[in-house]
Design a protein around this motif. Structure first.
Motif, PDB file in Angstrom:
ATOM      1  N   GLY A   1      -2.986 -16.878  11.593  1.00  0.00           N
ATOM      2  CA  GLY A   1      -1.623 -16.928  11.078  1.00  0.00           C
ATOM      3  C   GLY A   1      -0.760 -15.818  11.650  1.00  0.00           C
ATOM      4  O   GLY A   1      -0.918 -15.409  12.801  1.00  0.00           O
ATOM      5  N   SER A   2       0.136 -15.303  10.826  1.00  0.00           N
ATOM      6  CA  SER A   2       1.062 -14.260  11.259  1.00  0.00           C
ATOM      7  C   SER A   2       1.427 -13.386  10.068  1.00  0.00           C
ATOM      8  O   SER A   2       1.566 -13.882   8.950  1.00  0.00           O
ATOM      9  N   VAL A   3       1.559 -12.081  10.294  1.00  0.00           N
ATOM     10  CA  VAL A   3       1.966 -11.170   9.225  1.00  0.00           C
ATOM     11  C   VAL A   3       3.050 -10.231   9.729  1.00  0.00           C
ATOM     12  O   VAL A   3       3.098  -9.888  10.909  1.00  0.00           O
ATOM     13  N   GLN A   4       3.924  -9.840   8.819  1.00  0.00           N
ATOM     14  CA  GLN A   4       4.957  -8.849   9.112  1.00  0.00           C
ATOM     15  C   GLN A   4       4.619  -7.554   8.397  1.00  0.00           C
ATOM     16  O   GLN A   4       4.252  -7.571   7.224  1.00  0.00           O
ATOM     17  N   LEU A   5       4.738  -6.444   9.101  1.00  0.00           N
ATOM     18  CA  LEU A   5       4.541  -5.136   8.498  1.00  0.00           C
ATOM     19  C   LEU A   5       5.904  -4.528   8.199  1.00  0.00           C
ATOM     20  O   LEU A   5       6.781  -4.496   9.072  1.00  0.00           O
ATOM     21  N   LEU A   6       6.068  -4.053   6.968  1.00  0.00           N
ATOM     22  CA  LEU A   6       7.339  -3.501   6.521  1.00  0.00           C
ATOM     23  C   LEU A   6       7.160  -2.085   6.001  1.00  0.00           C
ATOM     24  O   LEU A   6       6.090  -1.721   5.511  1.00  0.00           O
ATOM     25  N   ARG A   7       8.220  -1.302   6.077  1.00  0.00           N
ATOM     26  CA  ARG A   7       8.225  -0.002   5.426  1.00  0.00           C
ATOM     27  C   ARG A   7       8.453  -0.207   3.937  1.00  0.00           C
ATOM     28  O   ARG A   7       8.792  -1.294   3.478  1.00  0.00           O
TER      29      ARG A   7
ATOM     30  N   THR B   1       0.865  -1.177   0.000  1.00  0.00           N
ATOM     31  CA  THR B   1       0.000   0.000   0.000  1.00  0.00           C
ATOM     32  C   THR B   1       0.901   1.227   0.000  1.00  0.00           C
ATOM     33  O   THR B   1       2.126   1.114   0.082  1.00  0.00           O
ATOM     34  N   LYS B   2       0.299   2.389  -0.067  1.00  0.00           N
ATOM     35  CA  LYS B   2       1.098   3.614  -0.082  1.00  0.00           C
ATOM     36  C   LYS B   2       1.819   3.823   1.241  1.00  0.00           C
ATOM     37  O   LYS B   2       2.926   4.371   1.287  1.00  0.00           O
ATOM     38  N   ALA B   3       1.208   3.358   2.345  1.00  0.00           N
ATOM     39  CA  ALA B   3       1.768   3.605   3.672  1.00  0.00           C
ATOM     40  C   ALA B   3       2.727   2.523   4.146  1.00  0.00           C
ATOM     41  O   ALA B   3       3.610   2.788   4.965  1.00  0.00           O
ATOM     42  N   MET B   4       2.568   1.267   3.650  1.00  0.00           N
ATOM     43  CA  MET B   4       3.408   0.183   4.156  1.00  0.00           C
ATOM     44  C   MET B   4       3.286  -1.042   3.260  1.00  0.00           C
ATOM     45  O   MET B   4       2.557  -1.042   2.262  1.00  0.00           O
ATOM     46  N   MET B   5       4.014  -2.113   3.645  1.00  0.00           N
ATOM     47  CA  MET B   5       3.890  -3.406   2.989  1.00  0.00           C
ATOM     48  C   MET B   5       3.586  -4.461   4.045  1.00  0.00           C
ATOM     49  O   MET B   5       4.074  -4.379   5.172  1.00  0.00           O
TER      50      MET B   5
END
Length: 332
Positions: free
Chosen positions: A221-227, A191-195
């Motif tokens: 499950g599990s998710v990682q938020l990235l810049r 997205t524009k703000a993150m991945m």
């Protein structure tokens, strides 16, 4: 030929091939998705067939290798038919024999492709799924089998075929994802703000109209938020929600009632433990109406409230009035 898939109560390979070629019906797609969820073995079988299908379609029409591959697989099935499965152990053994034989044939035809210097076809065309409907949700199957619910006024961009080390898509708006697990190729939503990076899980992403704010809600499950530069920000657990701002690079994580944020898939708007002002604000925003209601006596009360989106503002207001005991009207 006696089909090995039917014998072992597995997915008919013709449905898999129709899905890979883009000719499967919606019913067949749902049937395939249910089959993939049943066991890890089914997912492994799917990717084996996918590899064979891609190998067959990466060979030029001038060579007869495509027909030869089909004939070779037929021979394998006929050989397997000579065995009578006695128990689960025997079935697993035969399945492994089939998989190994298919892999040998696949390697052989890859060698033929290299020998004749036949280039692999790698589609580079992006597919853009758009839901412009103001009152309905669109269901989309991605090339890897991932199921996406695309909310109103939202769009999703993905390649016609996932290649490389990751499965990357771009989202504007709101979508719920049921990602097919593939540990070797993580699924990434940009997205524009993150991945958001996952392997196989269920989650919802909501972006603001300008894309500057992105909200991720995890169901399982599990998710990682990235810049945007790939730097890891946080890892979410089921029941958590993260709100990220593009401008401040700040991220807020909190525990939420997940159903409240994903029930829109089924035309249901759900709010838990909210004040009446929040309910009014939600209805006004959703239907473009102005609500007149004397909330003085109940302004500090908290409610659990839900309504069907397609039934319109009048039904939502009727429910609100019944719940609070206070007349509700709209201002033109």
């Amino acid at each position: 030929m006696y089909n090995i898939y039917k014998r072992y109560n597995m997915m008919d390979e013709t449905i898999v091939y129709r899905y890979l070629s883009g000719t499967a019906t919606e019913e067949e797609k749902l049937q395939l998705l249910d089959w993939l969820k049943t066991s890890p073995e089914n997912k492994a079988a799917f990717f084996d067939l996918k590899a064979i299908w891609h190998a067959k379609h990466s060979i030029s029409p001038g060579n007869r290798t495509s027909d030869q591959l089909k004939d070779s697989l037929s021979v394998i099935n006929e050989r397997i038919d000579r065995f009578v499965p006695i128990n689960k152990k025997t079935v697993n053994h035969l399945w492994k024999r089939w998989a190994v034989a298919a892999a040998v044939i696949l390697l052989g035809f890859i060698s033929i492709s290299i020998l004749y210097k036949v280039p692999k076809v790698t589609p580079d065309t992006d597919i853009v799924y758009v839901n412009q409907s103001p009152d309905s949700v669109r269901k989309v199957f991605l090339p890897d089998g991932t199921l996406v619910w695309l909310n109103t006024h939202s769009s999703l961009t993905c390649p016609s075929e996932f290649t490389g080390d990751q499965r990357l898509v771009e989202l504007q708006g709101e979508a719920f994802f049921e990602v097919v697990k593939d540990t070797l190729h993580p699924f990434v939503v940009k997205t524009k703000a993150m991945m958001v990076k996952v392997v196989g899980t269920s989650f919802c992403i909501t972006t603001s109209p300008d894309g500057a704010i992105s909200k991720t809600t995890l169901q399982s499950g599990s998710v990682q938020l990235l810049r945007a530069d790939g730097k890891k920000l946080v890892t979410l657990k089921p029941g958590q929600q993260a709100v990220c701002s593009e401008e401040t690079d700040r991220i807020e994580v909190r525990h939420v009632n997940v159903d409240e944020y994903i029930s829109w898939r089924f035309d249901l708007i759900t709010m838990s433990g909210v004040k009446v002002f929040s309910i009014i604000e939600s209805i006004e925003s959703l239907y473009g109406v102005n609500i007149k209601m004397d909330t003085t006596a109940i302004k500090d009360n908290r409610y659990n409230f839900s309504f069907r989106k397609h039934k319109g503002a009048s039904d939502a207001l009727r429910r609100l009035s019944y719940m609070t005991g206070i007349p509700v009207d709209t201002i033109r």
